[in-house]
Design an enzyme around this catalytic site. Structure first.
Site, PDB file in Angstrom:
ATOM      1  N   ALA A  11       0.832  -1.202   0.000  1.00  0.00           N
ATOM      2  CA  ALA A  11       0.000   0.000   0.000  1.00  0.00           C
ATOM      3  C   ALA A  11       0.867   1.253   0.000  1.00  0.00           C
ATOM      4  O   ALA A  11       0.572   2.228  -0.705  1.00  0.00           O
ATOM      5  CB  ALA A  11      -0.933  -0.002   1.213  1.00  0.00           C
ATOM      6  N   TYR A  12       1.924   1.244   0.787  1.00  0.00           N
ATOM      7  CA  TYR A  12       2.855   2.378   0.805  1.00  0.00           C
ATOM      8  C   TYR A  12       3.505   2.544  -0.564  1.00  0.00           C
ATOM      9  O   TYR A  12       3.588   3.661  -1.102  1.00  0.00           O
ATOM     10  CB  TYR A  12       3.916   2.158   1.880  1.00  0.00           C
ATOM     11  N   ASN A  13       3.964   1.423  -1.160  1.00  0.00           N
ATOM     12  CA  ASN A  13       4.585   1.489  -2.477  1.00  0.00           C
ATOM     13  C   ASN A  13       3.633   2.058  -3.520  1.00  0.00           C
ATOM     14  O   ASN A  13       4.023   2.895  -4.344  1.00  0.00           O
ATOM     15  CB  ASN A  13       5.039   0.093  -2.918  1.00  0.00           C
ATOM     16  N   SER A  25       1.079   4.026  -3.026  1.00  0.00           N
ATOM     17  CA  SER A  25       0.837   5.453  -2.783  1.00  0.00           C
ATOM     18  C   SER A  25       1.981   6.306  -3.318  1.00  0.00           C
ATOM     19  O   SER A  25       1.752   7.362  -3.924  1.00  0.00           O
ATOM     20  CB  SER A  25       0.643   5.712  -1.280  1.00  0.00           C
TER      21      SER A  25
END
Length: 284
Positions: free
Chosen positions: A158-160, A162
Site C-alpha cells: 500500500a505504501y509502495n 501510494s
C-alpha cells in the site's frame, strides 16, 4: 543558480511540518526569512513550533491542525492562508504515514495510507495551485515521494502504491505547469534515502541513516540546480547503487523477468553480477 522561490519574499506551506523532514525543511526556510504555514495533526508539537521557527528567522508563522485527506479542511486552510498572507508560493506536500499492509488486506490500512500519502498531495495541489499560479510569482510544489515508489520492494504494497502513484502525479504536474501560460511554478519530487524520522519507529539513529536536516539541505541545493527528481543518498546507499537498483527494476519489464526479480531466488546471482559489473564500469 538559485531557485527564485527560495527567498524571504515567499510564503511556504508545509504539511507534516511538525517533525522529521517537514520540520527540517521549515527550519531551513525560516533561515531564509520566509513566512511559514506549518500543517500537522500533532497539535502538541504545533504549540511550541511557532516560537522555534521565529527564533530560526521566520518572518511570521501560522500553524494549523489539518487532516490532509479531508478536502474541505484543505479548502479552509487555503482560504485562511490567502486571508493572512495573500496566498502561498511554496507548497510542500510532505505529510505521510507508513503503516504495514498486504495485497490481501486489511482494507483500512490501504484506505488510510492512500488517503494521506496520495490524496493528501492531490488535495493540496488542486486546492492551492490555482491561486499560486494566479499570483504570478515564482513558486514551487514539492511532493515527498519514496524510493519504494520506484523499485517497489516487497513488504508494504500500500505504501509502495501510494508513492508510485505520487511519482506519476508529480511528473504529470510538472508537465502541466510548464505548459501553463504565465505560470512560474516548478514541481519537484523529493525522493529521500534512509532518513531517521518518527516514521522509522526507531529510538536511535542508525549509522546508515541521514538526519532530516541533511535531507533538507540536499533537497534545497537540488532545487537550486533545477532538479525535478531529487534523489537523496544516505550513509549506506550512494546514488550509483540507487541508479543500478532502479535500472534493474525497469529491466524486469524490458527483459521480461518475473516481477520484483531482485528479490526472486532464481535471479539473486544475476542481480549481484549486474551490480558488480556496473561497479567495474564506474571505476576509472
Amino acid at each position: 543558480m538559485t531557485h527564485p522561490a527560495l527567498s524571504a519574499e515567499s510564503v511556504a506551506v508545509i504539511t507534516g511540518g511538525a517533525s522529521g523532514i517537514g520540520l527540517a525543511a521549515a527550519t531551513k526556510f525560516a533561515g531564509m526569512g520566509m513566512r511559514l504555514v506549518i500543517v500537522d495533526l500533532a497539535e502538541d508539537k504545533l504549540d511550541t513550533l511557532a516560537g522555534h521557527l521565529r527564533d530560526a528567522g521566520a518572518a511570521d508563522v501560522m500553524v494549523a491542525s489539518v487532516d490532509v485527506s479531508d478536502r474541505e479542511q484543505i479548502v479552509a486552510l487555503e482560504s485562511e492562508v490567502t486571508g493572512r498572507f495573500g496566498g502561498a508560493d511554496i507548497l510542500m506536500n510532505n505529510a505521510g504515514i507508513g503503516a504495514g499492509s498486504s495485497c490481501l488486506g486489511p482494507l483500512d490500512a490501504w484506505q488510510s495510507i492512500l488517503a494521506v500519502n496520495l490524496w493528501g498531495a492531490i488535495n493540496g495541489t488542486q486546492v492551492f495551485a490555482p491561486g499560486m499560479v494566479s499570483r504570478g510569482r515564482p513558486g514551487a510544489i514539492i511532493n515527498t515521494g519514496s524510493k519504494q515508489g520506484i523499485t517497489t520492494p516487497p513488504g508494504n504494497p500500500a505504501y509502495n502504491v501510494s508513492k508510485s502513484a505520487l511519482k506519476a502525479f508529480t511528473e504529470a504536474l510538472a508537465h502541466e505547469l510548464r505548459n501553463t501560460e504565465g505560470c512560474q511554478l516548478s514541481a519537484h519530487l523529493l525522493i529521500p534515502g534512509f532518513v531517521f524520522t518518527g516514521i522509522t519507529g526507531l529510538s536511535e539513529k542508525p549509522p546508515a541513516a541521514w538526519t532530516a536536516e541533511q535531507t533538507a539541505d540536499f533537497f534545497v541545493k537540488s532545487m537550486d540546480r533545477g532538479d525535478f527528481y531529487i534523489l537523496c543518498p544516505d550513509n549506506d546507499v550512494p546514488r550509483e547503487l540507487d541508479e543500478k537498483r532502479m535500472a534493474w527494476a525497469m529491466g524486469d519489464i524490458i527483459e521480461n523477468r518475473p516481477a520484483l526479480s531482485r528479490w526472486h531466488p532464481d535471479y539473486s546471482d544475476a542481480f549481484a553480477a549486474f551490480v558488480d559489473k556496473n561497479d567495474e564500469a564506474l571505476d576509472p
